[in-house]
Design a protein around this motif. Structure first.
Motif, PDB file in Angstrom:
ATOM      1  N   THR A 147       0.840  -1.199   0.000  1.00  0.00           N
ATOM      2  CA  THR A 147       0.000   0.000   0.000  1.00  0.00           C
ATOM      3  C   THR A 147       0.880   1.256   0.000  1.00  0.00           C
ATOM      4  O   THR A 147       2.072   1.201   0.317  1.00  0.00           O
ATOM      5  CB  THR A 147      -0.919   0.049   1.227  1.00  0.00           C
ATOM      6  N   PHE A 148       0.235   2.376  -0.342  1.00  0.00           N
ATOM      7  CA  PHE A 148       0.956   3.645  -0.449  1.00  0.00           C
ATOM      8  C   PHE A 148       0.188   4.740   0.291  1.00  0.00           C
ATOM      9  O   PHE A 148      -1.047   4.704   0.370  1.00  0.00           O
ATOM     10  CB  PHE A 148       1.131   4.045  -1.922  1.00  0.00           C
ATOM     11  N   THR A 149       0.929   5.696   0.828  1.00  0.00           N
ATOM     12  CA  THR A 149       0.340   6.832   1.524  1.00  0.00           C
ATOM     13  C   THR A 149       0.646   8.105   0.755  1.00  0.00           C
ATOM     14  O   THR A 149       1.785   8.326   0.330  1.00  0.00           O
ATOM     15  CB  THR A 149       0.893   6.949   2.958  1.00  0.00           C
ATOM     16  N   LEU A 150      -0.365   8.943   0.598  1.00  0.00           N
ATOM     17  CA  LEU A 150      -0.251  10.187  -0.151  1.00  0.00           C
ATOM     18  C   LEU A 150      -0.183  11.350   0.832  1.00  0.00           C
ATOM     19  O   LEU A 150      -1.059  11.499   1.690  1.00  0.00           O
ATOM     20  CB  LEU A 150      -1.475  10.326  -1.061  1.00  0.00           C
ATOM     21  N   ASN A 151       0.875  12.158   0.753  1.00  0.00           N
ATOM     22  CA  ASN A 151       1.041  13.312   1.626  1.00  0.00           C
ATOM     23  C   ASN A 151       0.968  14.600   0.817  1.00  0.00           C
ATOM     24  O   ASN A 151       1.649  14.737  -0.207  1.00  0.00           O
ATOM     25  CB  ASN A 151       2.392  13.256   2.345  1.00  0.00           C
ATOM     26  N   THR A 152       0.146  15.531   1.271  1.00  0.00           N
ATOM     27  CA  THR A 152       0.041  16.821   0.597  1.00  0.00           C
ATOM     28  C   THR A 152       0.165  17.948   1.625  1.00  0.00           C
ATOM     29  O   THR A 152       0.077  17.716   2.836  1.00  0.00           O
ATOM     30  CB  THR A 152      -1.298  16.980  -0.145  1.00  0.00           C
ATOM     31  N   VAL A 153       0.381  19.152   1.115  1.00  0.00           N
ATOM     32  CA  VAL A 153       0.343  20.345   1.971  1.00  0.00           C
ATOM     33  C   VAL A 153      -0.595  21.359   1.328  1.00  0.00           C
ATOM     34  O   VAL A 153      -0.734  21.420   0.102  1.00  0.00           O
ATOM     35  CB  VAL A 153       1.739  20.965   2.177  1.00  0.00           C
ATOM     36  N   ILE A 154      -1.250  22.132   2.172  1.00  0.00           N
ATOM     37  CA  ILE A 154      -2.116  23.231   1.725  1.00  0.00           C
ATOM     38  C   ILE A 154      -1.554  24.517   2.313  1.00  0.00           C
ATOM     39  O   ILE A 154      -1.278  24.602   3.518  1.00  0.00           O
ATOM     40  CB  ILE A 154      -3.569  23.014   2.189  1.00  0.00           C
ATOM     41  N   PHE A 155      -1.376  25.508   1.468  1.00  0.00           N
ATOM     42  CA  PHE A 155      -0.813  26.783   1.910  1.00  0.00           C
ATOM     43  C   PHE A 155      -1.966  27.674   2.394  1.00  0.00           C
ATOM     44  O   PHE A 155      -2.568  28.432   1.635  1.00  0.00           O
ATOM     45  CB  PHE A 155      -0.022  27.439   0.785  1.00  0.00           C
ATOM     46  N   THR A 156      -2.244  27.550   3.669  1.00  0.00           N
ATOM     47  CA  THR A 156      -3.371  28.232   4.297  1.00  0.00           C
ATOM     48  C   THR A 156      -3.239  29.753   4.190  1.00  0.00           C
ATOM     49  O   THR A 156      -2.161  30.314   4.378  1.00  0.00           O
ATOM     50  CB  THR A 156      -3.454  27.835   5.783  1.00  0.00           C
ATOM     51  N   ASP A 157      -4.364  30.413   3.897  1.00  0.00           N
ATOM     52  CA  ASP A 157      -4.435  31.877   3.850  1.00  0.00           C
ATOM     53  C   ASP A 157      -5.588  32.302   4.744  1.00  0.00           C
ATOM     54  O   ASP A 157      -6.714  32.504   4.299  1.00  0.00           O
ATOM     55  CB  ASP A 157      -4.644  32.346   2.411  1.00  0.00           C
ATOM     56  N   SER A 158      -5.301  32.426   6.040  1.00  0.00           N
ATOM     57  CA  SER A 158      -6.357  32.613   7.044  1.00  0.00           C
ATOM     58  C   SER A 158      -7.158  33.883   6.846  1.00  0.00           C
ATOM     59  O   SER A 158      -8.371  33.918   7.115  1.00  0.00           O
ATOM     60  CB  SER A 158      -5.750  32.612   8.454  1.00  0.00           C
ATOM     61  N   ASN A 159      -6.505  34.970   6.407  1.00  0.00           N
ATOM     62  CA  ASN A 159      -7.212  36.251   6.271  1.00  0.00           C
ATOM     63  C   ASN A 159      -7.602  36.569   4.823  1.00  0.00           C
ATOM     64  O   ASN A 159      -8.009  37.690   4.513  1.00  0.00           O
ATOM     65  CB  ASN A 159      -6.391  37.395   6.858  1.00  0.00           C
ATOM     66  N   ASP A 160      -7.453  35.585   3.947  1.00  0.00           N
ATOM     67  CA  ASP A 160      -7.891  35.723   2.545  1.00  0.00           C
ATOM     68  C   ASP A 160      -7.335  36.975   1.869  1.00  0.00           C
ATOM     69  O   ASP A 160      -8.037  37.626   1.081  1.00  0.00           O
ATOM     70  CB  ASP A 160      -9.423  35.732   2.455  1.00  0.00           C
ATOM     71  N   ASP A 161      -6.081  37.295   2.161  1.00  0.00           N
ATOM     72  CA  ASP A 161      -5.483  38.475   1.517  1.00  0.00           C
ATOM     73  C   ASP A 161      -4.614  38.104   0.323  1.00  0.00           C
ATOM     74  O   ASP A 161      -3.934  38.958  -0.249  1.00  0.00           O
ATOM     75  CB  ASP A 161      -4.665  39.288   2.522  1.00  0.00           C
ATOM     76  N   GLY A 162      -4.633  36.819  -0.044  1.00  0.00           N
ATOM     77  CA  GLY A 162      -3.850  36.376  -1.186  1.00  0.00           C
ATOM     78  C   GLY A 162      -2.420  36.017  -0.841  1.00  0.00           C
ATOM     79  O   GLY A 162      -1.657  35.612  -1.724  1.00  0.00           O
ATOM     80  N   ILE A 163      -2.055  36.155   0.429  1.00  0.00           N
ATOM     81  CA  ILE A 163      -0.699  35.831   0.875  1.00  0.00           C
ATOM     82  C   ILE A 163      -0.787  34.648   1.831  1.00  0.00           C
ATOM     83  O   ILE A 163      -1.473  34.729   2.861  1.00  0.00           O
ATOM     84  CB  ILE A 163      -0.026  37.016   1.593  1.00  0.00           C
ATOM     85  N   PRO A 164      -0.136  33.521   1.532  1.00  0.00           N
ATOM     86  CA  PRO A 164      -0.182  32.380   2.451  1.00  0.00           C
ATOM     87  C   PRO A 164       0.328  32.768   3.832  1.00  0.00           C
ATOM     88  O   PRO A 164       1.210  33.631   3.970  1.00  0.00           O
ATOM     89  CB  PRO A 164       0.743  31.354   1.790  1.00  0.00           C
ATOM     90  N   ASP A 165      -0.223  32.133   4.851  1.00  0.00           N
ATOM     91  CA  ASP A 165       0.144  32.470   6.228  1.00  0.00           C
ATOM     92  C   ASP A 165       1.644  32.407   6.461  1.00  0.00           C
ATOM     93  O   ASP A 165       2.200  33.225   7.213  1.00  0.00           O
ATOM     94  CB  ASP A 165      -0.554  31.514   7.200  1.00  0.00           C
ATOM     95  N   TYR A 166       2.328  31.443   5.832  1.00  0.00           N
ATOM     96  CA  TYR A 166       3.751  31.279   6.120  1.00  0.00           C
ATOM     97  C   TYR A 166       4.602  32.401   5.535  1.00  0.00           C
ATOM     98  O   TYR A 166       5.775  32.539   5.881  1.00  0.00           O
ATOM     99  CB  TYR A 166       4.247  29.909   5.643  1.00  0.00           C
ATOM    100  N   LEU A 167       3.989  33.226   4.684  1.00  0.00           N
ATOM    101  CA  LEU A 167       4.678  34.403   4.128  1.00  0.00           C
ATOM    102  C   LEU A 167       4.081  35.727   4.626  1.00  0.00           C
ATOM    103  O   LEU A 167       4.502  36.780   4.188  1.00  0.00           O
ATOM    104  CB  LEU A 167       4.629  34.374   2.592  1.00  0.00           C
ATOM    105  N   ASP A 168       3.133  35.624   5.526  1.00  0.00           N
ATOM    106  CA  ASP A 168       2.392  36.788   6.015  1.00  0.00           C
ATOM    107  C   ASP A 168       2.661  36.978   7.498  1.00  0.00           C
ATOM    108  O   ASP A 168       2.123  36.271   8.341  1.00  0.00           O
ATOM    109  CB  ASP A 168       0.887  36.567   5.760  1.00  0.00           C
ATOM    110  N   SER A 169       3.502  37.956   7.827  1.00  0.00           N
ATOM    111  CA  SER A 169       3.916  38.146   9.237  1.00  0.00           C
ATOM    112  C   SER A 169       2.786  38.671  10.095  1.00  0.00           C
ATOM    113  O   SER A 169       2.887  38.691  11.329  1.00  0.00           O
ATOM    114  CB  SER A 169       5.110  39.103   9.311  1.00  0.00           C
TER     115      SER A 169
END
Length: 359
Positions: free
Chosen positions: A334-356
């Motif tokens: 069997t195989f496991t699929l791993n993904t990431v989602i670049f969350t944008d909590s305030n919907d400003d078009g900038i992912p949280d990890y790039l938004d201080s």
């Protein structure tokens, strides 16, 4: 392996990397320094003359379908998957062959000494797999030739190369990197009965490298100073790297998409994003500002029993902001699929990890 670039950039950013020093990596001799423009003018004349008077075994490739058909089992496999490029002189019985100069593509590349150089590359086939980025690792088999046809290096089985020098990880000479990123890696592979692997639909090509994009004044074993180089290769496998293990592939951290990951520094701390564990400098690690998702089965509750099944599920159902990070073989069928989602909590078009402003 003489594709290796022996210059080392030491980045003291607390990033742990591992040395891949080869046993033939020794301190090279350096010839007397010549005027870089004068050398290039000589180099390019020699390369163009070679391209005008030589051809490759294009007819061998043309006699078969360009790509293998992987749409159904059993695969319909083209012999082109196993062919390698062979160069020869246009003369005698070969006097009617199409010269390389009529089959190559060119682009301008600025070398480290500031000279704008024409880099010629030959596309036998582009490849149908993943795009190869300048920050990736690539597995390739290759032949390295001098302009007089002397073979100075080769690998008949694919060997790994880091395309960019980072810390103690050796990159490759600029001409090889600029050539191979024009191609895509394999679309699939077959494990043969003897345990060997046949790769399918990978890029096949060659690049003709002036010395300023090779070793310049450095003398390598079998390579005189200021030598033009020819590399023919099969770009068999691509590995997407995450140098700082923050869950964001390094190629995605080239935010301005200029093929240079070193000039992207969101928080201005002097550490490029691709080796910065807190890209926006807000005190929260990047890995904690993205969403990690693990899939062990598809929407019909069917367990992934192949790498391809997991890939198809991702291709069909992934969200627009969801990126495939890895497919893990569980070694139990069997195989496991791993993904990431670049969350944008305030919907400003900038992912949280790039938004201080988002903690």
């Amino acid at each position: 392996m003489k594709i290796r670039n022996l210059s080392v950039i030491i980045l003291c950013f607390g990033l742990t990397v591992f040395s891949c020093k080869e046993d033939d990596e020794i301190t090279p001799e350096v010839a007397p320094v010549r005027d870089a423009q004068e050398v290039y003018d000589e180099n390019i004349l020699e390369i163009v003359t070679y391209l005008e008077t030589h051809f490759y075994n294009y007819e061998e490739f043309e006699q078969n379908p360009t790509y293998s058909d992987l749409s159904a089992m059993p695969y319909t496999v083209t012999p082109n998957d196993n062919f390698e490029i062979v160069f020869d002189t246009i003369a005698g019985a070969n006097s009617d062959k199409i010269p390389l100069i009529d089959q190559v593509t060119s682009e301008e590349v600025t070398s480290s000494d500031g000279i704008v150089s024409t880099l010629y590359y030959l596309v036998v086939r582009d490849g149908l797999g993943g795009v190869i980025h300048p920050i990736d690792q690539v597995f390739a088999n290759y032949n390295g030739l001098l302009i007089d046809g002397t073979l100075f290096d080769s690998a008949i089985s694919a060997v790994p190369f880091y395309l960019t020098t980072v810390g103690t990880l050796y990159g490759v000479v600029d001409g090889f990197k600029e050539g191979i990123i024009k191609f895509k890696a394999r679309q699939g592979y077959t494990v043969n009965n003897d345990g060997t692997v046949t790769n399918h639909n990978h890029g096949i090509g060659a690049v003709f490298v002036p010395s300023g994009l090779g070793y310049s004044a450095q003398t390598q074993t079998g390579i005189p100073a200021y030598s033009n180089l020819i590399f023919s290769f099969s770009a068999e496998k691509r590995v997407l790297l995450d140098h700082d293990n923050d869950g964001v592939f390094s190629y995605l951290e080239d935010l301005n998409d200029n093929q240079d990951s070193f000039d992207d520094d969101t928080d201005g701390d002097g550490i490029p994003n691709f080796i910065d564990v807190d890209d926006d400098g807000d005190g929260v690690l990047t890995t904690d500002e993205i969403e990690h998702t693990v899939y062990t089965e598809d929407q019909n509750m069917m367990v992934f029993t192949s790498n391809i099944a997991a890939q198809v599920y991702y291709d069909t159902y992934a969200a627009a902001d969801e990126v495939l990070y890895s497919i893990i073989d569980n070694n139990d069928g069997t195989f496991t699929l791993n993904t990431v989602i670049f969350t944008d909590s305030n919907d400003d078009g900038i992912p949280d990890y790039l938004d201080s402003s988002v903690y």
